[in-house]
Scaffold this active site. Structure first.
Site, PDB file in Angstrom:
ATOM      1  N   ARG A 105      -7.535  -4.772-100.589  1.00  0.00           N
ATOM      2  CA  ARG A 105      -8.564  -4.085 -99.789  1.00  0.00           C
ATOM      3  C   ARG A 105      -8.041  -3.757 -98.395  1.00  0.00           C
ATOM      4  O   ARG A 105      -8.348  -2.701 -97.837  1.00  0.00           O
ATOM      5  CB  ARG A 105      -9.834  -4.939 -99.728  1.00  0.00           C
ATOM      6  N   LYS A 206     -13.018  -1.959 -94.754  1.00  0.00           N
ATOM      7  CA  LYS A 206     -13.383  -2.993 -93.778  1.00  0.00           C
ATOM      8  C   LYS A 206     -12.828  -2.620 -92.401  1.00  0.00           C
ATOM      9  O   LYS A 206     -11.954  -3.303 -91.835  1.00  0.00           O
ATOM     10  CB  LYS A 206     -12.897  -4.360 -94.265  1.00  0.00           C
ATOM     11  N   GLU A 242     -26.594  -2.121 -98.052  1.00  0.00           N
ATOM     12  CA  GLU A 242     -26.110  -3.495 -97.894  1.00  0.00           C
ATOM     13  C   GLU A 242     -26.680  -4.129 -96.648  1.00  0.00           C
ATOM     14  O   GLU A 242     -27.254  -3.459 -95.789  1.00  0.00           O
ATOM     15  CB  GLU A 242     -24.579  -3.548 -97.983  1.00  0.00           C
TER      16      GLU A 242
HETATM   17  C1  COI Z   1     -17.024 -11.905 -94.458  1.00  0.00           C
HETATM   18  O1  COI Z   1     -17.954 -12.187 -95.208  1.00  0.00           O
HETATM   19  O2  COI Z   1     -15.954 -12.517 -94.513  1.00  0.00           O
HETATM   20  C2  COI Z   1     -17.110 -10.833 -93.477  1.00  0.00           C
HETATM   21  O3  COI Z   1     -16.125 -10.261 -93.144  1.00  0.00           O
HETATM   22  C3  COI Z   1     -18.405 -10.571 -92.853  1.00  0.00           C
HETATM   23  C4  COI Z   1     -18.326 -10.856 -91.396  1.00  0.00           C
HETATM   24  C5  COI Z   1     -19.278  -9.969 -90.729  1.00  0.00           C
HETATM   25  C6  COI Z   1     -18.582 -12.291 -91.081  1.00  0.00           C
END
Ligand code: COI
Length: 359
Positions: A105, A206, A242
């Site tokens: 990813r 991401k 989401e």
């Molecule tokens: C995760 O769940 O690891 C994320 O990257 C979300 C983050 C906003 C804490």
């Protein structure tokens, strides 16, 4: 996943010199862990110029990094992140959960933002080194996890709009407990004005820039007592997409529904795992548009993510209407969650080949 001899030598000497003067981690009160920043011992750093490939990284004592004020990340947000956990198993060992998925990813996210990315081998090797160097920060089984944050940023200076001339790949880690402070269920609020992701945008990768635009509405919702915010699609405002930090699932008459990942929804690793576990247990799982009517009709709702893990949603509020959902041990959600947990903590044999023991 053996580190190269050169990397191993760097890592081992760094670990030994740091172990001599740092003892405070051993005095942790693991029962009071929150989802916050507790500095650990080491981080991993690797740099490369634009147009090159990453080649040689190393562990360094955890600390501040130096950046040009003109860096691509500070000025134009050229950066992507990942999140995964190192988990202590029942028998005291340490394992990662599907780290290859994070490596892939990150590569996909980096391509979208015009950045070079580490190879899967480099990513996994760096992860392993970072976790081993910070091993004493992995909480005991059942007390939390070591949250690992791989970060890839445009670190070189740039002024005209375009990719930075240099990139830095970092991995750092911190022990964490529950993502949400209060309790084991979430109360969500559906946001009607602000959209999290637009078609053609970066919602499906991401990117660092996906997160701060939701701070305002999440802060307001929390002030009203909600746990988090559920976002609607930008194109029609009719479909669920989401939550700020996680994916969402709905259960109706034993059929499991989740928004499809077609560019505006993050393809979460926990999301993918829950779908695979559910299908393996003969549940019907539909990945499709989820209109508001399905929210009103659902029996159960739950969220998935590395940080939130698999968490039940007790209620969703849309405008003035609050809908409550089934929670507890008799739910489909609970059964799936238990299977995932048992794989992650080594309680059952990992027939899926998802876990990577590193110690
Ligand atoms: C995760 O769940 O690891 C994320 O990257 C979300 C983050 C906003 C804490």
């Amino acid at each position: 996943m053996r580190p190269s001899p050169a990397l191993q030598a760097i890592s081992e000497s760094a670990v030994q010199s740091h172990e001599a003067d740092e003892k405070h981690g051993d005095a942790m009160n693991w029962d009071e862990l929150e989802f916050g920043v507790i500095p650990t011992d080491y981080m991993y750093i690797m740099k490369c110029s634009n147009g090159d490939n990453f080649s040689q990284g190393h562990l360094a004592p955890y600390g501040k990094i130096e950046l040009s004020p003109f860096s691509g990340i500070l000025n134009y947000g050229q950066g992507v992140l990942e999140g995964l956990k190192a988990i202590r198993t029942k028998d005291g060992r340490v394992q990662l959960f599907r780290p290859q998925e994070n490596a892939l990813r990150m590569k996909m996210s980096a391509e979208r933002l015009c950045m070079p990315s580490p190879s899967t081998h480099q990513f996994l090797d760096a992860l392993k080194q970072t976790v081993l160097a910070n091993k004493r920060w992995v909480p005991p089984e059942g007390k939390g996890a070591l949250y690992i944050r791989p970060l890839l940023i445009g670190s070189g200076p740039v002024l005209g709009l375009g990719p930075a001339p240099e990139y830095t790949f970092l991995i750092f880690a911190t022990p964490v407990g529950n993502y949400h402070k209060r309790g084991s269920t979430m109360n969500l609020y559906i946001e009607n004005e602000v959209r999290r992701a637009t078609p053609g945008g970066t919602g499906g990768v991401k990117s660092i820039t996906n997160y701060s635009p939701v701070f305002e509405v999440v802060t307001k919702a929390r002030a009203k007592g909600f746990t988090d915010v559920l976002f609607l699609d930008a194109a029609t405002g009719k479909n669920i997409e989401e939550v700020s930090s996680c994916n969402i699932f709905f259960v109706k008459d034993n059929v499991i529904l989740t928004p499809r990942t077609s560019g505006t929804v993050l393809p979460g690793v926990t999301r993918k795992s829950i779908i695979e576990i559910a299908r393996d247990r003969n549940y019907m799982v539909e990945e499709r548009d989820v209109p508001l009517e399905d929210v009103l009709a659902a029996d159960e709702v739950f969220c998935t993510g590395t940080a939130v893990e698999v968490t039940a949603v007790a209620s969703i509020t849309h405008q003035d209407k609050r809908i409550e959902y089934r929670t507890g041990e008799e739910t489909v959600f609970h059964k799936l969650r238990v299977v995932l947990k048992e794989i992650q903590t080594g309680v059952v044999e990992d027939k899926m080949g998802w876990t990577v023991l590193i110690d």
